[in-house]
Design an enzyme around this catalytic site. Structure first.
Site, short mmCIF file in Angstrom:
data_model
loop_
_atom_site.label_atom_id
_atom_site.label_comp_id
_atom_site.label_asym_id
_atom_site.label_seq_id
_atom_site.Cartn_x
_atom_site.Cartn_y
_atom_site.Cartn_z
N GLY A 16 20.47 22.62 28.01
CA GLY A 16 19.70 21.52 27.39
C GLY A 16 18.23 21.86 27.45
CG MET A 17 16.63 25.20 26.42
SD MET A 17 15.57 25.41 27.91
CE MET A 17 16.71 24.97 29.20
CB SER B 250 20.71 23.65 17.91
OG SER B 250 19.89 22.79 18.66
CB SER C 66 12.94 10.06 40.19
OG SER C 66 11.86 9.20 39.88
CE LYS D 109 15.89 8.70 38.59
NZ LYS D 109 16.23 8.34 37.27
CG HIS E 298 13.89 5.74 42.29
ND1 HIS E 298 13.58 5.72 40.94
CD2 HIS E 298 12.80 6.24 42.91
CE1 HIS E 298 12.36 6.18 40.78
NE2 HIS E 298 11.85 6.50 41.94
CG ASN E 299 15.53 4.56 37.71
OD1 ASN E 299 15.17 5.37 38.56
ND2 ASN E 299 15.72 4.90 36.45
CD GLU F 154 10.63 3.45 37.69
OE1 GLU F 154 11.16 4.40 38.31
OE2 GLU F 154 10.51 3.45 36.45
CE LYS G 251 14.46 6.32 27.59
NZ LYS G 251 14.23 7.72 27.97
P1 ATR Z 1 14.99 14.44 26.14
O1 ATR Z 1 14.85 15.30 27.35
O2 ATR Z 1 14.04 14.81 25.05
O3 ATR Z 1 15.02 12.96 26.44
P2 ATR Z 1 17.76 13.98 25.36
O4 ATR Z 1 17.72 13.19 24.07
O5 ATR Z 1 18.16 13.28 26.59
O6 ATR Z 1 16.42 14.81 25.53
O7 ATR Z 1 18.80 15.18 25.13
C1 ATR Z 1 18.64 16.08 24.07
C2 ATR Z 1 19.37 17.34 24.45
O8 ATR Z 1 20.76 17.09 24.58
C3 ATR Z 1 19.22 18.44 23.41
O9 ATR Z 1 19.04 19.65 24.09
C4 ATR Z 1 20.56 18.37 22.69
O10 ATR Z 1 20.93 19.59 22.09
P3 ATR Z 1 20.46 19.92 20.55
O11 ATR Z 1 19.07 20.44 20.69
O12 ATR Z 1 21.41 20.92 20.07
O13 ATR Z 1 20.52 18.61 19.81
C5 ATR Z 1 21.47 18.07 23.84
N1 ATR Z 1 22.76 17.57 23.42
C6 ATR Z 1 23.04 16.34 22.92
N2 ATR Z 1 24.36 16.23 22.65
C7 ATR Z 1 24.94 17.40 23.02
C8 ATR Z 1 26.27 17.92 22.99
N3 ATR Z 1 27.29 17.18 22.55
N4 ATR Z 1 26.47 19.19 23.44
C9 ATR Z 1 25.44 19.92 23.92
N5 ATR Z 1 24.16 19.50 23.95
C10 ATR Z 1 23.91 18.25 23.52
#
Ligand code: ATR
Length: 480
Positions: free
Chosen positions: A11-12, A37, A130, A184, A187-188, A191, A262
């Site tokens: 997850g990037m 992706s 956190s 966690k 914690h929230n 908060e 959230k």
């Molecule tokens: P943020 O850190 O910006 O809040 P998020 O919305 O919590 O991010 O998560 C987004 C990440 O989850 C992205 O890396 C997304 O991958 P893509 O860049 O390919 O969209 C990843 N993600 C969401 N659904 C996924 C799935 N079913 N399998 C793998 N990765 C997933």
């Protein structure tokens, strides 16, 4: 591909890439990265060549790039995203490997996932992280659950990236399976309460004394030098000082007064309701956000009668009262939060060290505060403390704040300034310390309409009064 990375991140997006960069910046870590992706992976690679990331194009390549036991932290969209990645990783990982979910999962989901993944021999760790984006990059407070076996490998890695408070890393093995995500969540919740209390203090001073946001910012800056020193007080001073560029007005006056959420505060309250723990400060904070976000109701009610607000006499004395009331209410919010932790630990069989939790909240996370040291000390002195507020230090705090607290709450009621968290915390405090509660009458009512029975103060057994008969009391069996 040679297995050269000791840790991987899936997850990037913002949190994942920041955590990966944090890991890569620490001595001894080589970090593999993967995103569903590939573009996001490429963007991170291009922006941070210094991190020497090992990128993977698919899950198999990602697994092959990790040394054993393979350890991967998932930082993807909570819920379906997390489940999809867990499924994919369990396909390519082997028994003994470790999958960490660093997202904001509901602890019940973590318990479920841990159980399912354990069947494969792979370790699953739900870790609360956190500190937001900046915390992920520079050092968050980390609350991992999971097995003892996984902690052996994971402990040193997490210690390397956690925030440091007074020389100690802000991470500890909280307990098994969902314990980390549970803590966690609490914690929230705390908060939420802390933020609401600060907001009420601001509102009281603003409406009670007519001081401007800039002046109130200075008051908070001053408060941040004493017992209330905390990240939230510090950022409150920053927010209040901010001037809106387009209008020249204080920014706080042009921000729409409808608070979002959230959902983790709601989870805390729902969980506490299930556990039978009164977390009234947190609940009022959640309800205050709900009330703020009902514009139609608020507009319809705007003309309802209220008192004319009397001006505060001695402004400086009033501000000091508000500070003390804030301090007292904050102690209650934390005391209630720790009650929920104790109840959760009992319910789910987690061995949670309360003092350690207070310690790892001292740095990295949103509720970081000087005051947490006092909580650690209270539990060190008495690990079986039944309510945090009854620790000697906090008894002293109550003794020195309660008069001011009562003045503030009664003054607010008379002036029509809503202080749900201040007021409910005081009511909780008075309920807790009461010699007798009207719960006795409630039991009488329950027995009257539902034959629910009651116990007596002077003898053992369960009793029922024959309300529709001759009103004599009979000894009842405990079946109602
Ligand atoms: P943020 O850190 O910006 O809040 P998020 O919305 O919590 O991010 O998560 C987004 C990440 O989850 C992205 O890396 C997304 O991958 P893509 O860049 O390919 O969209 C990843 N993600 C969401 N659904 C996924 C799935 N079913 N399998 C793998 N990765 C997933």
């Amino acid at each position: 591909m040679a297995a050269e990375a000791n840790i991987g991140v899936v997850g990037m997006a913002v949190m994942g890439s920041n955590l990966a960069r944090n890991l890569a910046s620490r001595e001894g870590n080589t970090v593999a990265i993967f995103n569903r992706s590939y573009e996001k992976t490429q963007t991170v690679l291009d922006a941070h060549p210094e991190a020497k990331f090992i990128p993977a194009k698919d899950y198999a390549e990602f697994a092959a790039s990790l040394s054993k036991p393979r350890t991967a932290i998932i930082m993807v969209q909570a819920g379906k995203g997390t489940d999809a990645v867990i499924d994919a990783l369990t396909e390519v990982f082997e028994p003994g490997d470790i999958i960490v979910d660093g997202g904001n999962a509901l602890f019940g989901d973590t318990i479920r996932r841990e159980k399912a993944v354990r069947e494969t021999g792979i370790n699953f760790v739900g870790a609360g992280i956190s500190g937001g984006e900046e915390g992920a990059l520079l050092g968050p407070s980390i609350m991992p659950g999971g097995s003892d076996e996984s902690w052996v490998t994971l402990g040193p890695i997490l210690k390397s990236i956690a925030a440091v408070a007074e020389g100690e890393p802000c991470v500890t093995h909280v307990g098994h399976d969902g314990a980390g995500h549970f803590v966690k969540m609490i914690h929230n919740g705390i908060e939420y309460a802390d933020m609401q209390l600060i907001a009420e203090a601001y509102d009281l001073i603003r409406r009670g004394t007519g001081k401007t946001p800039t002046e109130i910012s200075d008051i908070f800056t001053e408060w941040n030098k004493g017992e209330l020193e905390s990240y939230l007080i510090e950022i409150t001073a920053e927010v209040l000082k901010q001037v809106d560029a387009s209008t020249g007005a204080p920014l706080v006056d042009v921000i729409l007064d409808q608070a979002g959420s959230k959902g983790t505060g709601v989870w805390t309250v729902q969980t506490a309701l299930d556990l039978g723990i009164p977390v009234s400060g947190i609940a009022e904070a959640v309800f205050a956000r709900s009330l703020s976000s009902k514009p139609a109701q608020r507009a319809a009610a705007a003309e309802l009668p209220g008192p004319s607000s009397p001006a505060v006499g001695d402004v400086d004395a009033f501000i000091e009262d508000v500070r003390l009331a804030l301090y007292a209410s904050k102690v209650i919010a934390y005391s209630q939060g720790f009650d929920a932790i104790v109840a959760g630990a009992e319910q789910y069989n987690w061995n949670i060290q309360k003092g350690e939790i207070a310690k790892i909240w001292r740095g990295g996370c949103i509720i970081r505060a000087r005051f947490l040291n006092r909580i650690t000390e209270a539990y060190a002195e008495n690990p079986g403390l039944v309510a945090l507020v009854t620790a000697p230090f906090f008894v002293d705090v109550m003794a020195s704040t309660q008069d001011a607290w009562r003045r503030v709450v009664s003054g607010a009621a008379q002036s029509g300034i809503p202080t749900p968290a201040f007021s409910s915390s005081l009511a909780y405090y008075d309920g807790l310390r009461a010699d007798r509660l009207p719960a006795a009458l409630v039991q009488g009512q329950r027995d009257f309409f539902g034959a629910h029975t009651y116990k007596r103060v002077d003898k053992d057994g369960t009793f029922h009064t024959l309300w529709s008969g001759d009103r004599t009391e009979i000894e009842a069996t405990d079946t109602h």
